[in-house]
Design a protein around this motif. Sequence first.
Motif, short mmCIF file in Angstrom:
data_model
loop_
_atom_site.label_atom_id
_atom_site.label_comp_id
_atom_site.label_asym_id
_atom_site.label_seq_id
_atom_site.Cartn_x
_atom_site.Cartn_y
_atom_site.Cartn_z
N ARG A 199 0.81 -1.23 0.00
CA ARG A 199 0.00 0.00 0.00
C ARG A 199 0.84 1.28 0.00
O ARG A 199 0.39 2.31 -0.49
N VAL A 200 2.03 1.22 0.61
CA VAL A 200 2.78 2.45 0.86
C VAL A 200 4.17 2.40 0.23
O VAL A 200 4.82 1.36 0.21
N THR A 201 4.58 3.56 -0.30
CA THR A 201 5.92 3.71 -0.86
C THR A 201 6.58 4.93 -0.25
O THR A 201 5.89 5.86 0.21
N LEU A 202 7.89 4.94 -0.25
CA LEU A 202 8.67 6.04 0.31
C LEU A 202 9.32 6.81 -0.82
O LEU A 202 9.90 6.23 -1.74
N GLU A 203 9.22 8.13 -0.76
CA GLU A 203 9.82 8.99 -1.78
C GLU A 203 10.45 10.20 -1.07
O GLU A 203 9.74 10.94 -0.38
N ARG A 204 11.75 10.37 -1.23
CA ARG A 204 12.44 11.47 -0.53
C ARG A 204 12.11 12.84 -1.12
O ARG A 204 12.11 13.84 -0.41
N ASP A 205 11.83 12.89 -2.40
CA ASP A 205 11.59 14.16 -3.08
C ASP A 205 10.10 14.50 -3.05
O ASP A 205 9.30 13.85 -3.72
N PRO A 206 9.70 15.53 -2.29
CA PRO A 206 8.27 15.86 -2.21
C PRO A 206 7.68 16.29 -3.55
O PRO A 206 6.49 16.06 -3.80
N MET A 207 8.49 16.89 -4.41
CA MET A 207 8.00 17.30 -5.73
C MET A 207 7.59 16.08 -6.55
O MET A 207 6.55 16.08 -7.22
N LYS A 208 8.38 15.02 -6.49
CA LYS A 208 8.03 13.79 -7.19
C LYS A 208 6.86 13.09 -6.50
O LYS A 208 5.99 12.52 -7.16
N ALA A 209 6.84 13.15 -5.18
CA ALA A 209 5.82 12.44 -4.42
C ALA A 209 4.41 12.91 -4.76
O ALA A 209 3.48 12.11 -4.89
N VAL A 210 4.22 14.22 -4.91
CA VAL A 210 2.87 14.75 -5.08
C VAL A 210 2.34 14.65 -6.51
O VAL A 210 1.18 14.95 -6.76
N ALA A 211 3.16 14.22 -7.44
CA ALA A 211 2.71 14.13 -8.83
C ALA A 211 1.49 13.22 -8.93
O ALA A 211 1.53 12.05 -8.55
N GLY A 212 0.39 13.77 -9.42
CA GLY A 212 -0.84 13.00 -9.60
C GLY A 212 -1.60 12.70 -8.33
O GLY A 212 -2.57 11.93 -8.35
N ALA A 213 -1.22 13.31 -7.21
CA ALA A 213 -1.89 13.03 -5.93
C ALA A 213 -3.31 13.59 -5.91
O ALA A 213 -3.58 14.67 -6.45
N HIS A 214 -4.21 12.85 -5.24
CA HIS A 214 -5.60 13.31 -5.08
C HIS A 214 -5.83 13.92 -3.70
O HIS A 214 -6.77 14.69 -3.51
N LEU A 215 -4.98 13.57 -2.75
CA LEU A 215 -5.04 14.12 -1.40
C LEU A 215 -3.61 14.30 -0.91
O LEU A 215 -2.80 13.37 -0.98
N VAL A 216 -3.30 15.50 -0.41
CA VAL A 216 -2.00 15.78 0.19
C VAL A 216 -2.23 16.19 1.63
O VAL A 216 -3.06 17.07 1.91
N SER A 217 -1.52 15.56 2.56
CA SER A 217 -1.70 15.86 3.98
C SER A 217 -0.36 16.02 4.65
O SER A 217 0.65 15.45 4.22
N THR A 218 -0.34 16.81 5.72
CA THR A 218 0.89 17.03 6.48
C THR A 218 0.57 17.30 7.93
O THR A 218 -0.60 17.33 8.35
N ASP A 219 1.60 17.51 8.73
CA ASP A 219 1.47 17.77 10.16
C ASP A 219 2.66 18.63 10.57
O ASP A 219 3.60 18.83 9.79
N VAL A 220 2.65 19.09 11.81
CA VAL A 220 3.77 19.90 12.31
C VAL A 220 5.06 19.08 12.27
O VAL A 220 5.04 17.85 12.33
N TRP A 221 6.17 19.78 12.20
CA TRP A 221 7.46 19.10 12.13
C TRP A 221 7.88 18.55 13.49
O TRP A 221 8.55 17.52 13.56
N ALA A 222 7.52 19.23 14.56
CA ALA A 222 7.85 18.77 15.91
C ALA A 222 6.55 18.60 16.67
O ALA A 222 5.84 19.56 16.95
N SER A 223 6.21 17.36 17.01
CA SER A 223 4.98 17.07 17.72
C SER A 223 5.15 17.35 19.21
O SER A 223 6.25 17.65 19.70
N MET A 224 4.04 17.24 19.95
CA MET A 224 4.06 17.47 21.37
C MET A 224 5.09 16.55 22.05
O MET A 224 5.10 15.35 21.82
#
Length: 303
Positions: A199-224
Motif C-alpha cells: 500500500r505504501v511507498t517512500l519517496e524522498r523528493d516531495p516534488m516527485k511524491a505529489v505528482a498526480g496526488a488526489h489528497l495531500v496531507s501534512t502535520d507539524v514538524w515537531a509534535s508534542m
Amino acid sequence: MSTRHFLTLMDLSPKELGYLIQRAVELKTMLHTGQFHEPLRGKTLGMIFEKSSTRTRVSFEVAMTQFGGASVFLSPRDTQLGRGEPVEDSARVLSRMVDAVMIRTFDHDTVEQFAEYSRVPVINALTDEFHPCQLLADMQTYMEHRGAIRGRKVVWIGDGNNMCASYINAAEQFDFSLTVACPEGFDPPAPLMEEFAHRVTLERDPMKAVAGAHLVSTDVWASMGQEEEQAERARQFADYQVSPALMDRADPQAVFMHCLPAHRGEEISHDMLDDPRSVVWDQAENRLHAQKALLEFLLAGQS
C-alpha cells in the motif's frame, strides 16, 4: 457480545469503517437541519487527557452533549493515574462507573493495557503511535468533497509520526495507495512499512511524491514532546513545506488537509490554509461528526 474498542483503524473492518463515514455524514446533516438525535441519553464518557488538546476535547464533549449524554474530563491532576496508580486498576474502577473511556496520552501501550482491563469501550484519541479518530474525520472530508477515496493516490509529507502511521492503516482499510515523503531518519515505523508494503511507498523528493496526488496531507514538524528538537527538525524538513506551488504538481482535483494546529511558515506556507484546495476547516469540524458516529456505533450499535 464482547466489548469493542477503537485503538487503531485496524480494530474495525473496512465495511464497519465505511458505515462510520456514511453515518458521520448523516449525523452532520441531521445536526445542520435541526434534527434532535439522542441515542446516548443517560450515558457518560470518561475523557482521560495526559496530552492537552483543543479539537479532541471540544469535539468529544459536544458529541456527548448533542447525543443527550454527559462527559467527565480527567487530567493527570484529576486522577490517580497521575500519581502512579496502575493502569489496570484505573481501568477496572472507571469502567464500572462510565459507559466508555476516551484516552489521549503518550504511550500506546497505555491505551492497550487500559482496554484489556476495561468493561466498556476504549477509544484512542491520540497516542505517540496512532491517531485513528483524526483519520475518520479525514476520510469523511475527502468523501464529502471528492467522493470515494478507493483507488486514489494519497501523499503524506513530513514526519513519519502517529498521523502518518494512521494514514498507513487507512490505506489498507480504505483501499488507496499512499506515498510518504520524508527526510532520512524520519521514516514511518519499519514494521508498518513492511506489513503494508503493498500500500505504501517512500519517496524522498516531495516534488516527485505529489505528482498526480488526489489528497495531500501534512502535520507539524515537531509534535508534542519534541519541542527541544524544533530547530534541528526545521533544518531537516526545510524542503518539505506544503505550498500552493507544490499542490500545483498534484492532480487538478487534489485537496489539502492538515490535522491542526498548523505552524504557518514551517510545514505549510503562510497562504496554504487559505488556498481553495485546502479543506482543513471542514476537516476540523468533521472530528465532531465522525466521533459521534463512532460513539453511537460502540455504545448503541449501527443505526
